[in-house]
Design a protein around this motif. Structure first.
Motif, PDB file in Angstrom:
ATOM      1  N   HIS A 166       0.844  -1.130   0.029  1.00  0.00           N
ATOM      2  CA  HIS A 166       0.071  -0.048   0.050  1.00  0.00           C
ATOM      3  C   HIS A 166       0.804   1.243  -0.048  1.00  0.00           C
ATOM      4  O   HIS A 166       1.817   1.500   0.807  1.00  0.00           O
ATOM      5  N   GLU A 167       0.636   2.090  -0.799  1.00  0.00           N
ATOM      6  CA  GLU A 167       1.353   3.547  -0.583  1.00  0.00           C
ATOM      7  C   GLU A 167       0.246   4.737  -0.530  1.00  0.00           C
ATOM      8  O   GLU A 167      -0.748   4.881  -1.177  1.00  0.00           O
ATOM      9  N   ILE A 168       0.716   5.475   0.358  1.00  0.00           N
ATOM     10  CA  ILE A 168      -0.139   6.840   0.764  1.00  0.00           C
ATOM     11  C   ILE A 168       0.795   8.042   0.338  1.00  0.00           C
ATOM     12  O   ILE A 168       1.906   7.856   1.076  1.00  0.00           O
ATOM     13  N   ARG A 169       0.248   8.978  -0.245  1.00  0.00           N
ATOM     14  CA  ARG A 169       1.228   9.849  -0.954  1.00  0.00           C
ATOM     15  C   ARG A 169       0.736  11.415  -0.275  1.00  0.00           C
ATOM     16  O   ARG A 169      -0.356  11.700  -0.677  1.00  0.00           O
ATOM     17  N   SER A 170       1.728  12.257   0.056  1.00  0.00           N
ATOM     18  CA  SER A 170       1.258  13.735   0.056  1.00  0.00           C
ATOM     19  C   SER A 170       2.226  14.298  -0.929  1.00  0.00           C
ATOM     20  O   SER A 170       3.219  14.010  -1.177  1.00  0.00           O
ATOM     21  N   GLU A 171       1.541  15.393  -1.435  1.00  0.00           N
ATOM     22  CA  GLU A 171       2.152  15.867  -2.833  1.00  0.00           C
ATOM     23  C   GLU A 171       2.021  17.528  -2.435  1.00  0.00           C
ATOM     24  O   GLU A 171       1.774  18.056  -1.470  1.00  0.00           O
ATOM     25  N   TYR A 172       2.718  18.048  -3.742  1.00  0.00           N
ATOM     26  CA  TYR A 172       2.567  19.574  -3.806  1.00  0.00           C
ATOM     27  C   TYR A 172       3.474  20.422  -2.620  1.00  0.00           C
ATOM     28  O   TYR A 172       3.069  21.628  -2.606  1.00  0.00           O
ATOM     29  N   GLN A 173       4.306  19.810  -2.038  1.00  0.00           N
ATOM     30  CA  GLN A 173       5.125  20.446  -0.911  1.00  0.00           C
ATOM     31  C   GLN A 173       5.715  21.855  -1.505  1.00  0.00           C
ATOM     32  O   GLN A 173       5.818  22.892  -0.860  1.00  0.00           O
ATOM     33  N   GLU A 174       6.228  21.875  -2.562  1.00  0.00           N
ATOM     34  CA  GLU A 174       6.962  22.854  -3.114  1.00  0.00           C
ATOM     35  C   GLU A 174       6.245  23.933  -3.568  1.00  0.00           C
ATOM     36  O   GLU A 174       6.598  25.123  -3.684  1.00  0.00           O
ATOM     37  N   PHE A 175       4.918  23.734  -3.676  1.00  0.00           N
ATOM     38  CA  PHE A 175       3.838  24.621  -4.179  1.00  0.00           C
ATOM     39  C   PHE A 175       3.436  25.669  -2.705  1.00  0.00           C
ATOM     40  O   PHE A 175       2.995  26.665  -3.173  1.00  0.00           O
ATOM     41  N   GLY A 176       3.375  24.724  -1.689  1.00  0.00           N
ATOM     42  CA  GLY A 176       2.784  25.313  -0.413  1.00  0.00           C
ATOM     43  C   GLY A 176       1.537  25.960  -0.516  1.00  0.00           C
ATOM     44  O   GLY A 176       1.136  26.915   0.207  1.00  0.00           O
TER      45      GLY A 176
END
Length: 226
Positions: free
Chosen positions: A186-196
């Motif tokens: 299973h993979e759970i991903r958080s994204e968009y960190q660089e966009f803030g």
């Protein structure tokens, strides 16, 4: 009663005075453990922070020790394999491997790759037999679940996403996990960190929701939860 092997790999900590410096992947993985403990307080959890205490890189002498018959190893060779033996034992004891990782340069941190190099080892986690033809490697362990929690600066790394072809984190971990006896991934991903922006906030919120749902599913399954 299951055992969870919890591995963090970010170079960042989670106790920085400036909270924006804190590791997102580690924080989310800690949330997984918190959710798990709400359901099952007495389960065994083995923890390693690979980012703060990276495993040693393998070298020529390590490789020579691995391929020397166990009965013929020198004391020096045995010493070289102590860490590997310990890490492999932790994997062997685990029913669930919880692994958190940021995406560094579209792949995994060096500390996590060093861990994989220490544990994926002939006669320990996989067997090798040329009688199997073109697929001589087979995992020795079986029945494990791996939960990978990742954080990325960009977005679109999912299957069919705009950056799928440069995602060398999740797919790489999934391939190697086979040789840890992992059968459920299973993979759970958080994204968009660089966009803030609000997309990042929503991604974190979604990851937390998915973590809670996955914990609920796993704790209610028949995954050796005795």
């Amino acid at each position: 009663m299951p055992t969870i092997l919890h591995l963090d790999s970010s170079a960042r900590r989670t106790d920085n005075p400036e909270t924006s410096y804190n590791s997102i992947s580690k924080t989310l993985a800690a949330g997984f453990i918190d959710e798990w403990k709400k359901q099952r307080q007495t389960d065994t959890i083995i923890y390693r922070d690979l980012g703060q205490t990276p495993p040693e890189y393998i070298n020529q002498d390590w490789i020579a020790a691995v391929f020397t018959d166990e009965k013929k190893r020198t004391n020096a060779q045995k010493e070289l394999l102590v860490l590997s033996d310990t890490l492999i034992d932790e994997v062997d004891r685990a029913d669930i491997i919880l692994m958190s990782s940021p995406m560094y340069n579209y792949g995994m941190p060096a500390a996590l790759k060093a861990w994989f190099d220490q544990v994926i080892r002939i006669h320990k986690t996989f067997s090798f037999d040329l009688a199997r033809g073109d697929y001589p490697l087979e995992p020795i362990m079986s029945g494990k679940t791996l939960v990978l929690i990742t954080s990325t600066g960009e977005f679109g790394f999912e299957t069919g996403g705009m950056r799928e072809d440069i995602n060398h984190l999740g797919p790489h971990v999934k391939v190697m996990s086979k040789y840890l006896g992992v059968e459920n991934f299973h993979e759970i991903r958080s994204e968009y960190q660089e966009f803030g922006d609000n997309r990042h906030d929503q991604s974190i919120k979604s990851a937390k929701t998915n973590i809670a749902k996955l914990v609920q599913a796993l704790t209610q399954s028949n995954h050796k939860l005795h």
